[in-house]
Each structure stands twice: as structure tokens, then as C-alpha cells.
Design an enzyme around this catalytic site. Structure first.
Site, mmCIF file in Angstrom:
data_model
loop_
_atom_site.group_PDB
_atom_site.id
_atom_site.type_symbol
_atom_site.label_atom_id
_atom_site.label_comp_id
_atom_site.label_asym_id
_atom_site.label_seq_id
_atom_site.Cartn_x
_atom_site.Cartn_y
_atom_site.Cartn_z
ATOM 1 N N ARG A 104 1.040 -1.092 -0.042
ATOM 2 C CA ARG A 104 0.036 0.097 -0.075
ATOM 3 C C ARG A 104 0.878 1.326 0.106
ATOM 4 O O ARG A 104 1.740 1.324 0.830
ATOM 5 C CB ARG A 104 -1.037 -0.085 1.268
ATOM 6 C CG ARG A 104 -1.643 1.222 1.354
ATOM 7 C CD ARG A 104 -2.747 1.132 2.521
ATOM 8 N NE ARG A 104 -3.431 2.342 2.632
ATOM 9 C CZ ARG A 104 -3.241 3.165 3.742
ATOM 10 N NH1 ARG A 104 -2.305 3.230 4.610
ATOM 11 N NH2 ARG A 104 -4.138 4.284 3.892
ATOM 12 N N HIS A 148 -2.940 11.404 0.676
ATOM 13 C CA HIS A 148 -2.638 10.974 2.045
ATOM 14 C C HIS A 148 -1.729 12.232 2.766
ATOM 15 O O HIS A 148 -0.652 12.369 3.005
ATOM 16 C CB HIS A 148 -1.459 9.706 1.885
ATOM 17 C CG HIS A 148 -1.038 9.027 2.968
ATOM 18 N ND1 HIS A 148 -1.507 7.792 3.396
ATOM 19 C CD2 HIS A 148 -0.779 9.628 4.515
ATOM 20 C CE1 HIS A 148 -1.055 7.454 4.713
ATOM 21 N NE2 HIS A 148 -0.556 8.186 5.302
ATOM 22 N N GLU A 194 -7.516 8.484 5.965
ATOM 23 C CA GLU A 194 -7.953 8.984 7.397
ATOM 24 C C GLU A 194 -8.894 10.403 7.125
ATOM 25 O O GLU A 194 -8.502 11.294 7.606
ATOM 26 C CB GLU A 194 -6.999 9.054 8.500
ATOM 27 C CG GLU A 194 -6.378 7.907 8.707
ATOM 28 C CD GLU A 194 -5.348 8.002 9.837
ATOM 29 O OE1 GLU A 194 -4.948 9.141 10.468
ATOM 30 O OE2 GLU A 194 -4.599 6.956 10.095
ATOM 31 N N ASN A 335 -7.656 2.194 9.438
ATOM 32 C CA ASN A 335 -6.539 2.456 10.237
ATOM 33 C C ASN A 335 -6.537 2.330 11.794
ATOM 34 O O ASN A 335 -7.284 2.906 12.344
ATOM 35 C CB ASN A 335 -5.666 3.431 10.071
ATOM 36 C CG ASN A 335 -5.247 4.030 8.499
ATOM 37 O OD1 ASN A 335 -5.460 3.067 7.873
ATOM 38 N ND2 ASN A 335 -4.727 5.121 8.145
ATOM 39 N N TYR A 337 -4.792 2.228 15.544
ATOM 40 C CA TYR A 337 -3.653 2.247 16.269
ATOM 41 C C TYR A 337 -3.798 2.353 18.027
ATOM 42 O O TYR A 337 -3.522 1.517 18.730
ATOM 43 C CB TYR A 337 -2.767 3.372 16.243
ATOM 44 C CG TYR A 337 -2.341 3.512 14.874
ATOM 45 C CD1 TYR A 337 -1.216 2.829 14.645
ATOM 46 C CD2 TYR A 337 -2.673 4.123 13.879
ATOM 47 C CE1 TYR A 337 -0.393 2.786 13.515
ATOM 48 C CE2 TYR A 337 -2.059 4.277 12.594
ATOM 49 C CZ TYR A 337 -0.889 3.590 12.178
ATOM 50 O OH TYR A 337 -0.274 3.544 11.242
ATOM 51 N N GLU A 404 -3.842 -0.073 7.936
ATOM 52 C CA GLU A 404 -2.484 0.634 8.692
ATOM 53 C C GLU A 404 -2.918 -0.021 10.348
ATOM 54 O O GLU A 404 -3.875 0.289 10.951
ATOM 55 C CB GLU A 404 -2.376 1.981 8.945
ATOM 56 C CG GLU A 404 -2.023 2.786 7.693
ATOM 57 C CD GLU A 404 -1.879 4.193 7.860
ATOM 58 O OE1 GLU A 404 -1.581 4.796 9.062
ATOM 59 O OE2 GLU A 404 -1.563 4.841 6.852
#
Ligand code: NAG
Ligand code: NAG
Ligand code: NAG
Ligand code: NAG
Ligand code: NAG
Ligand code: NAG
Length: 514
Positions: A104, A148, A194, A335, A337, A404
């Protein structure tokens, strides 16, 4: 003496690796996953390419952000980064050797179309053709993100980029060039990375480019409006996405047989207490972080909690726009985290000037029990599972790509990144459980393939499977323990002590530099 004590530490951590690897060896293998499940790794253009002022590329808002000194004390900007622009062949070789199904990456809009609109830069076109050809010749699928966080600075200067409706037309024209030039080989397109994070942090707190804000605890805001611009930027991201998706479906999809999606950052969200207030506040936080985009993409309108709390500052969709946005994704990129506790905060609605957080009427707190943020992210696969399950319940069982997911360590800590290995083992094992529970996850992309130029702390933070020797002009890449672990996993091998022993012999490289 320093070196000796470093060695002692290294040996200790290798022992720890051996113990933890033995304890989870053979829990699962690659063969337990569906054959078409994709395992990959990712990066983004500004973070790896370098060659920022070369071959006709012009600045993006991220160049400007980095030059304003937002990248921390280590390295100031992405002028060179990992120099993937010149080293893509070697990097693709490493990917093939590792056994990645997919890579990616993102296209730098201002490399391909330097002014954001108008003429195509032939050298930019050539670079992405070369990269894509190199990947496909090695059997690695290219998964491409169009935006991005690196909007061409020219469009920011001309009409404030995402704040203006004019972005819709220019983004669609840029997407058209990409579909036309690369779509014969690229089957997975993500329009915006995002969207939620970019809108809140780029236009609310000033934490990300283009650093616009009026209410921020961190920055002296000199331009922007935290009460209105995050909602405008998000609205235009949705409309630009939908416009590009309509074009793709009308003009390219039948012939090229690809898919188009959007990407959101999804946090784990947990009520701070079991009170009704905190439970409802957590629901509201899900609306403000996820429903903000997923409600329009699924139902064509914003969540009612947002309409109520944001009021006239929330843009609205005409019925034509609503129909355009509704159903405009083939997949969602997620994504993942961090995880937060949510605490009800009704008082914030009394404020005259409110940002996204105040409109949400909730506070967020670190998940770690003692109230402080930890440098490394907590490893809690059940929270990811819970969030994806909720999204399935609310928005349907559409395909999800984990775009991600990765562990943050200090860049200079050690090649024995056993905390990253543990993280990958827990989350990849967790994804297997999620698939068995009926979640429609199609792929897992480690962030990041190598240590890239990170957004907020430049080169101090690290997420990579490969360490990059930034002090060495050749920018040599060196595999960490996590690279060896992932490679073994991808090649259907069980994880054994050989990996740990191999890395032990290489630990001296970092021990000597510390
Ligand atoms: C913000 O402005 C104040 C007062 O001018 C100054 O002391 C402070 O250093 C500035 N902070 C940042 C992050 O620029
Ligand atoms: C932001 O926009 C709102 C709504 O138009 C307005 O009331 C407020 O004064 C603006 N804030 C700034 C800092 O311009
Ligand atoms: C809080 O917990 C984290 C993780 O357990 C630990 O690293 C940190 O030192 C603790 N902080 C304090 C102030 O106790
Ligand atoms: C590992 O297993 C996958 C899925 O069953 C298969 O596609 C792949 O060819 C195998 N790889 C190796 C190196 O055996
Ligand atoms: C260790 O170093 C050797 C020699 O430099 C290299 O060939 C090997 O790939 C390295 N292995 C790891 C796991 O870093
Ligand atoms: C790594 O970087 C951190 C942050 O600057 C610093 O505090 C630490 O001493 C460094 N560690 C080594 C081993 O160089």
C-alpha cells in the site's frame, strides 16, 4: 563499558524473545487464513519518496508543514526521507523476499500534477508506472491511496484546498488521470486516507497539515476556524470521493475490474464508567468519529447526534449529493492504533465557540489505567474486534482492509523489536478469530514497511519492519526481528528460535551506535 552493558541488555531481550516466541509458536499459520486474504505492508508518498524537489515535483501542504518545524528535533522534512523515489527497485526486491502479497502506497498529487490541476508531469507519470510495473512483475498487488495528507500547496494557496467546494472538481480530474494511466494494473483505489483524522487535526486542532485552527490547546492558531472548517473539509472529502467513485464506476470499473474505497482512522472507544451518561457519550463519540463519514456513505446523511449538536455549522447534502455519496464505497480501509476511554462532558455544549470535541460533548482519556499515555500502543485485539463488529451492525458487512496497523517504538531502541513481534502476533491471531466470527476483513497491511518520516516526530518514532540507517548516505535498510517474523509467517513457517538467534548476531549494529 557502554557497549558491554548494551550487549547485556540485548542478551536479556533476546532471552525474552525466545520465551515469548516459544510460548506462542504454532498457535496459527498463514495457511489458517483464506487463500485470498491479503497480507501486505504500507507507506505513503511524502514519508518515503524523498526527491521532493526533483524531476518537476512541487510542494504539498505537508512540505510546508514540515518546513514550519513540526517534525520534531530529529529531521526536519521529507526532502530525502527513505529516497524510495530512487530505491524503489531494491525496496520491491525486499518486499518480494519477505513474501508480501500487496504493497500500500500513495501517489504524490503534486509530483504527478505539480500545480494540482493542469499539465501532467511526465517524470512523475514515469515514476509511478515504474513502481507499479516493478511490483506487479514480482507478483505484488499495488494498493493505491490518492490523497495521504499531501494536497498540492498550489490548491491550498488558491482556494484553501479541502475547505472549498472547488476541490471536488480538481480531485476528480486528478483521480481520472490515475485511473486512466494506472488502472490497468491497479485494482484497489482509496481516495482519501483518514478522512476523519485529517479533518479534525488539519482544521480543528492544527495538529496536521495544513495546520488551520482557531481553538487549539497546542498551537497558536493564526488562520482557520476550528468550529466550522473540520466539517467543511470532511464534507468536501466525501463529495470529492463520491465524485471520483462515480467516475470510476461509469468509465473504468467494468473494464478494469477494480474497487474503490475510503479510509478512516478507527479508535477503540470504551466508556470510562458504567454510568448511562458515559455509555451514551461513547455512542455519541462513535457517531462523531465514524458515523460522521459512514452514515453519509451508507445512508446519505449525517448522524442525528451531529445534526443536533453541530447545528447550522454542519453542511448538508442536497438530495442529488446524498444519492451520490450513499453507497459510493466498495470497501473501507481502517487504520487502527490507539484506544481511549470516553467520559461524558455535557458542559462543553454551553461554550459559544465549539470545536469537534466540544460538539461531541465528551472527553477522551488514555486507556492505560494510571491515566498516562504510553509510548507503545496497548495490544488489545478484542477492542478492534468490538469496533468492527459495531460497524458491521450499524453499516453492514462490507469488505474491510486493515490499511494501517502497527506498533510504535523509539527508532533507536533495538533491532530486536520484540514488542512489535508480539503486537503482530496478537493482532494477526486476533484477525483470525474475527474472520471466524463472520467479520468481512480482506487484508492486513502492517504500518510500516520501513522506518519512514513520521508525521509529528519526524524520524524519532518508528513503525518499520526495516530499520533505515539515515546517517548512512546509502540509507541502508536492515531487517528487524519483526521483518524476520513476518516473513516466516508469510511463508507458512512456524515461528521458532532461529529468528531470535539470527537477530542477536546483528544487534551489535545498534548497540554500537547508542
Ligand atoms: C505561542 O505564543 C506565545 C505568546 O506569543 C509564545 O510564548 C509561545 O511560545 C507560542 N507557542 C508556540 C507553540 O508557538
Ligand atoms: C468561526 O465561524 C463561526 C460561524 O460562522 C463564527 O461564529 C466564529 O466567529 C468564527 N471564528 C473565527 C475565529 O473566525
Ligand atoms: C503508567 O503505566 C505505564 C504502563 O504500565 C507505565 O509505563 C508508566 O510508567 C506508568 N506511569 C506512572 C506515572 O505510573
Ligand atoms: C502459504 O499458504 C498460502 C495459503 O494457503 C499459499 O497461497 C502460499 O502459496 C503458501 N506459501 C508458501 C511459501 O508455501
Ligand atoms: C544479519 O547480518 C547478516 C550479515 O550482515 C545479514 O546477511 C543478515 O541478513 C542479517 N540478518 C538479520 C536478521 O538482520
Ligand atoms: C533514543 O532517543 C531518545 C529520544 O531522544 C533518547 O532519550 C535516548 O537516550 C536514545 N537512546 C539511545 C540508546 O540512544
Amino acid at each position: 563499558m557502554v557497549i558491554n552493558s548494551s550487549f547485556a541488555v540485548m542478551h536479556l531481550s533476546v532471552a525474552a524473545v525466545l520465551i515469548s516466541l516459544v510460548s506462542f509458536a504454532n498457535a496459527f499459520t498463514r495457511n489458517d487464513f483464506p487463500p485470498n486474504f491479503l497480507f501486505g505492508a504500507g507507506t505513503s508518498a511524502y514519508q518515503v519518496e524523498g526527491a521532493a524537489n526533483e524531476d518537476g515535483r512541487k510542494p504539498s501542504i505537508w512540505d510546508t508543514f514540515a518546513y514550519a518545524g513540526n517534525a520534531g528535533q530529529f529531521e526536519g522534512n521529507g526532502d530525502i526521507a527513505c529516497d524510495q523515489y530512487h530505491k524503489y527497485k531494491d525496496d520491491v526486491k525486499l518486499m518480494a523476499k519477505m513474501g508480501l502479497d500487496a504493497y500500500r502506497f500513495s501517489i504524490s498529487w503534486s509530483r504527478l500534477i505539480p500545480d494540482g490541476k493542469g499539465p501532467i508531469n511526465p517524470k512523475g507519470l514515469q515514476y509511478y508506472n515504474n513502481l507499479i510495473n516493478e511490483l506487479t512483475s514480482q507478483g505484488i498487488q499495488p494498493h493505491v491511496t490518492l490523497h495521504h495528507w499531501d494536497l498540492p500547496q498550489a490548491l491550498e494557496d488558491e482556494y484553501l484546498g479541502w475547505v472549498s467546494r472547488r476541490i471536488i472538481k480538481d480531485f476528480t480530474a486528478y483521480a481520472d488521470v490515475c485511473f486512466k494511466e494506472f488502472g490497468d494494473r491497479v485494482k484497489y483505489w482509496t481516495t482519501v486516507n483518514e478522512g476523519n483524522g485529517g479533518a479534525i487535526a488539519g482544521y480543528g486542532s492544527g495538529f496536521l497539515p495544513p495546520q488551520r485552527c482557531s481553538l487549539s490547546s497546542i498551537y497558536n492558531c493564526s488562520k482557520g476556524n476550528s468550529s466550522t472548517e473540520p466539517y467543511l473539509a470532511a464534507h468536501h472529502m466525501l463529495l470529492a470521493h463520491a465524485s471520483a467513485a462515480r467516475l470510476y464506476r461509469k468509465k473504468y470499473q467494468v473494464k478494469q475490474q477494480g474497487f474503490i474505497g475510503f479510509n478512516l482512522i478507527v479508535f477503540g472507544l470504551i466508556p470510562l464508567t458504567n454510568t448511562r451518561e458515559d455509555i451514551i457519550a461513547t455512542q455519541r463519540a462513535k457517531d462523531f468519529y465514524i458515523g460522521w463519514f459512514m452514515n453519509p456513505l451508507t445512508f446519505g446523511e449525517y448522524p442525528s447526534t451531529m445534526k443536533k449538536n453541530v447545528g447550522s455549522r454542519l453542511p448538508f447534502f442536497t438530495s442529488r449529493e446524498s444519492n451520490l455519496v450513499k453507497g459510493s464505497i466498495d470497501f473501507l480501509g481502517v487504520n487502527f492504533y490507539n484506544t481511549f476511554y470516553i467520559k461524558d462532558n455535557p458542559g462543553s455544549l454551553q461554550k459559544k465557540n465549539r470545536d469537534h470535541m466540544a460538539d461531541m460533548a465528551a472527553e477522551i482519556k488514555p486507556y492505560s489505567g494510571n491515566g498516562t499515555y504510553t509510548y507503545e500502543f496497548p495490544v488489545i485485539p478484542w477492542i478492534l474486534q468490538g469496533m468492527l463488529q459495531l460497524m458491521k451492525n450499524d453499516f453492514g458487512n462490507f469488505p474491510i482492509y486493515l490499511h494501517e496497523i502497527g506498533q510504535q517504538t523509539r527508532r533507536n531502541s533495538s533491532l530486536d523489536d520484540w514488542s512489535r513481534v508480539k503486537y503482530m502476533h496478537e493482532y494477526i491471531g486476533g484477525v483470525l478469530d474475527m474472520l471466524r466470527s463472520g467479520l468481512n476483513i480482506r487484508g492486513y497491511f502492517v504500518w510500516a514497511f520501513l522506518d519512514v518520516f513520521e508525521l509529528l516526530n519526524g524520524l524519532e518514532r518508528s513503525f518499520g519492519l526495516y530499520y533505515v540507517h539515515f546517517e548512512d548516505p546509502s540509507l541502508r535498510r536492515q531487517p528487524k526481528l519483526s521483518a524476520a517474523w513476518y516473513s516466516n509467517f508469510l511463508n507458512n513457517k512456524s515461528i521458532d528460535s532461529k529468528i531470535a538467534m539470527k537477530t542477536e548476531e546483528n544487534s551489535s549494529v545498534l548497540a554500537n551506535t547508542s
